[in-house]
Design a protein around this motif. Structure first.
Motif, mmCIF file in Angstrom:
data_model
loop_
_atom_site.group_PDB
_atom_site.id
_atom_site.type_symbol
_atom_site.label_atom_id
_atom_site.label_comp_id
_atom_site.label_asym_id
_atom_site.label_seq_id
_atom_site.Cartn_x
_atom_site.Cartn_y
_atom_site.Cartn_z
ATOM 1 N N VAL A 141 -4.478 21.255 10.398
ATOM 2 C CA VAL A 141 -5.019 20.411 9.330
ATOM 3 C C VAL A 141 -6.235 19.663 9.851
ATOM 4 C CG1 VAL A 141 -4.520 18.441 7.834
ATOM 5 C CG2 VAL A 141 -2.777 20.160 8.259
ATOM 6 N N SER A 142 -7.295 19.669 9.067
ATOM 7 C CA SER A 142 -8.506 18.975 9.488
ATOM 8 C C SER A 142 -8.349 17.474 9.282
ATOM 9 C CB SER A 142 -9.706 19.466 8.682
ATOM 10 O OG SER A 142 -9.625 18.978 7.353
ATOM 11 N N LEU A 143 -9.206 16.723 9.929
ATOM 12 C CA LEU A 143 -9.188 15.273 9.798
ATOM 13 C C LEU A 143 -9.419 14.861 8.339
ATOM 14 C CD1 LEU A 143 -8.983 12.493 11.066
ATOM 15 C CD2 LEU A 143 -11.421 12.632 11.593
ATOM 16 N N ALA A 144 -10.311 15.547 7.657
ATOM 17 C CA ALA A 144 -10.576 15.235 6.255
ATOM 18 C C ALA A 144 -9.326 15.444 5.395
ATOM 19 C CB ALA A 144 -11.728 16.084 5.732
ATOM 20 N N GLU A 145 -8.594 16.525 5.657
ATOM 21 C CA GLU A 145 -7.368 16.786 4.897
ATOM 22 C C GLU A 145 -6.314 15.719 5.200
ATOM 23 O OE1 GLU A 145 -6.954 21.521 4.345
ATOM 24 O OE2 GLU A 145 -7.027 20.794 6.426
ATOM 25 N N LEU A 146 -6.217 15.352 6.467
ATOM 26 C CA LEU A 146 -5.257 14.326 6.852
ATOM 27 C C LEU A 146 -5.592 12.989 6.200
ATOM 28 C CD1 LEU A 146 -2.850 13.459 8.538
ATOM 29 C CD2 LEU A 146 -4.418 13.082 10.444
ATOM 30 N N ARG A 147 -6.853 12.615 6.196
ATOM 31 C CA ARG A 147 -7.264 11.363 5.544
ATOM 32 C C ARG A 147 -6.990 11.404 4.044
ATOM 33 N NH1 ARG A 147 -12.959 9.411 6.883
ATOM 34 N NH2 ARG A 147 -12.083 7.516 6.032
ATOM 35 N N GLY A 148 -7.206 12.545 3.437
ATOM 36 C CA GLY A 148 -6.924 12.695 2.012
ATOM 37 C C GLY A 148 -5.441 12.539 1.715
ATOM 38 N N ASP A 149 -4.608 13.141 2.567
ATOM 39 C CA ASP A 149 -3.157 12.999 2.398
ATOM 40 C C ASP A 149 -2.751 11.535 2.520
ATOM 41 O OD1 ASP A 149 -2.926 15.724 2.093
ATOM 42 O OD2 ASP A 149 -2.239 16.076 4.154
ATOM 43 N N CYS A 150 -3.305 10.848 3.505
ATOM 44 C CA CYS A 150 -2.982 9.427 3.703
ATOM 45 C C CYS A 150 -3.430 8.592 2.500
ATOM 46 C CB CYS A 150 -3.642 8.906 4.979
ATOM 47 S SG CYS A 150 -2.936 9.601 6.485
ATOM 48 N N ALA A 151 -4.604 8.885 1.982
ATOM 49 C CA ALA A 151 -5.112 8.133 0.831
ATOM 50 C C ALA A 151 -4.214 8.329 -0.391
ATOM 51 C CB ALA A 151 -6.542 8.563 0.512
ATOM 52 N N ARG A 152 -3.691 9.535 -0.568
ATOM 53 C CA ARG A 152 -2.807 9.789 -1.703
ATOM 54 C C ARG A 152 -1.460 9.095 -1.530
ATOM 55 N NH1 ARG A 152 -5.482 14.465 -1.273
ATOM 56 N NH2 ARG A 152 -3.951 15.492 0.060
ATOM 57 N N MET A 153 -1.009 8.946 -0.289
ATOM 58 C CA MET A 153 0.284 8.319 -0.030
ATOM 59 C C MET A 153 0.208 6.789 0.009
ATOM 60 S SD MET A 153 2.595 10.567 0.034
ATOM 61 C CE MET A 153 3.903 9.537 0.610
ATOM 62 N N ALA A 154 -0.961 6.240 0.242
ATOM 63 C CA ALA A 154 -1.109 4.789 0.415
ATOM 64 C C ALA A 154 -0.487 3.975 -0.718
ATOM 65 C CB ALA A 154 -2.577 4.432 0.598
ATOM 66 N N PRO A 155 -0.646 4.361 -1.985
ATOM 67 C CA PRO A 155 -0.035 3.556 -3.049
ATOM 68 C C PRO A 155 1.491 3.496 -2.963
ATOM 69 C CG PRO A 155 -1.698 5.016 -3.968
ATOM 70 C CD PRO A 155 -1.499 5.418 -2.539
ATOM 71 N N HIS A 156 2.114 4.444 -2.290
ATOM 72 C CA HIS A 156 3.571 4.462 -2.156
ATOM 73 C C HIS A 156 4.080 3.491 -1.103
ATOM 74 C CE1 HIS A 156 3.787 7.943 -4.799
ATOM 75 N NE2 HIS A 156 2.844 8.510 -4.075
ATOM 76 N N TRP A 157 3.171 3.023 -0.249
ATOM 77 C CA TRP A 157 3.558 2.138 0.853
ATOM 78 C C TRP A 157 2.973 0.757 0.631
ATOM 79 C CZ3 TRP A 157 1.344 6.533 4.139
ATOM 80 C CH2 TRP A 157 2.293 7.539 4.267
ATOM 81 N N ALA A 158 3.565 0.002 -0.247
ATOM 82 C CA ALA A 158 3.056 -1.337 -0.542
ATOM 83 C C ALA A 158 3.344 -2.274 0.626
ATOM 84 C CB ALA A 158 3.713 -1.872 -1.809
ATOM 85 N N ALA A 159 2.349 -3.041 0.997
ATOM 86 C CA ALA A 159 2.513 -4.014 2.087
ATOM 87 C C ALA A 159 3.231 -5.245 1.549
ATOM 88 C CB ALA A 159 1.147 -4.408 2.629
ATOM 89 N N PRO A 160 4.075 -5.848 2.358
ATOM 90 C CA PRO A 160 4.760 -7.058 1.909
ATOM 91 C C PRO A 160 3.771 -8.208 1.741
ATOM 92 C CG PRO A 160 5.199 -6.648 4.221
ATOM 93 C CD PRO A 160 4.438 -5.468 3.698
ATOM 94 N N LYS A 161 4.115 -9.148 0.884
ATOM 95 C CA LYS A 161 3.266 -10.321 0.676
ATOM 96 C C LYS A 161 3.160 -11.085 1.986
ATOM 97 C CE LYS A 161 3.099 -10.262 -3.951
ATOM 98 N NZ LYS A 161 1.945 -9.903 -4.656
ATOM 99 N N LYS A 162 1.993 -11.641 2.249
ATOM 100 C CA LYS A 162 1.815 -12.431 3.465
ATOM 101 C C LYS A 162 2.512 -13.767 3.314
ATOM 102 C CE LYS A 162 -2.077 -10.835 6.000
ATOM 103 N NZ LYS A 162 -3.179 -11.259 6.803
ATOM 104 N N ALA A 163 3.276 -14.110 4.322
ATOM 105 C CA ALA A 163 3.949 -15.402 4.325
ATOM 106 C C ALA A 163 3.033 -16.422 4.981
ATOM 107 C CB ALA A 163 5.253 -15.315 5.089
ATOM 108 N N VAL A 164 2.839 -17.532 4.320
ATOM 109 C CA VAL A 164 2.015 -18.600 4.869
ATOM 110 C C VAL A 164 2.933 -19.528 5.651
ATOM 111 C CG1 VAL A 164 0.452 -20.506 4.327
ATOM 112 C CG2 VAL A 164 0.416 -18.424 2.939
ATOM 113 N N THR A 165 2.645 -19.664 6.925
ATOM 114 C CA THR A 165 3.456 -20.537 7.754
ATOM 115 C C THR A 165 2.602 -21.673 8.289
ATOM 116 O OG1 THR A 165 3.026 -19.181 9.693
ATOM 117 C CG2 THR A 165 5.018 -18.683 8.462
ATOM 118 N N ALA A 166 3.189 -22.843 8.337
ATOM 119 C CA ALA A 166 2.489 -24.003 8.874
ATOM 120 C C ALA A 166 2.607 -23.995 10.390
ATOM 121 C CB ALA A 166 3.097 -25.285 8.300
#
Length: 65
Positions: free
Chosen positions: A12-37
């Motif tokens: 798999v080329s780098l371009a194909e790998l990046r495309g696969d990652c871009a398509r999967m990114a919406p499935h991996w939501a990052a947790p909300k950032k916790a604000v700590t004092a």
């Protein structure tokens, strides 16, 4: 030695790998950032640093100079 040839998946080329990652990114939501004092230094106790580690950090120009 094996006569096994590499499968298409390993070619798999780098371009194909990046495309696969871009398509999967919406499935991996990052947790909300916790604000700590910041913690007051007076509340931090029980932390010990071995003398060898303290000397190592002190000898590093980023920290000791």
């Amino acid at each position: 030695m094996s006569n096994h040839t590499a499968s298409r998946e390993s070619e798999v080329s780098l371009a194909e790998l990046r495309g696969d990652c871009a398509r999967m990114a919406p499935h991996w939501a990052a947790p909300k950032k916790a604000v700590t004092a910041p913690v007051k230094p007076s509340l931090i106790h029980g932390v010990t640093v071995p003398p060898a580690s303290a000397r190592l950090i002190d000898a590093m120009s980023d920290y000791g100079d």
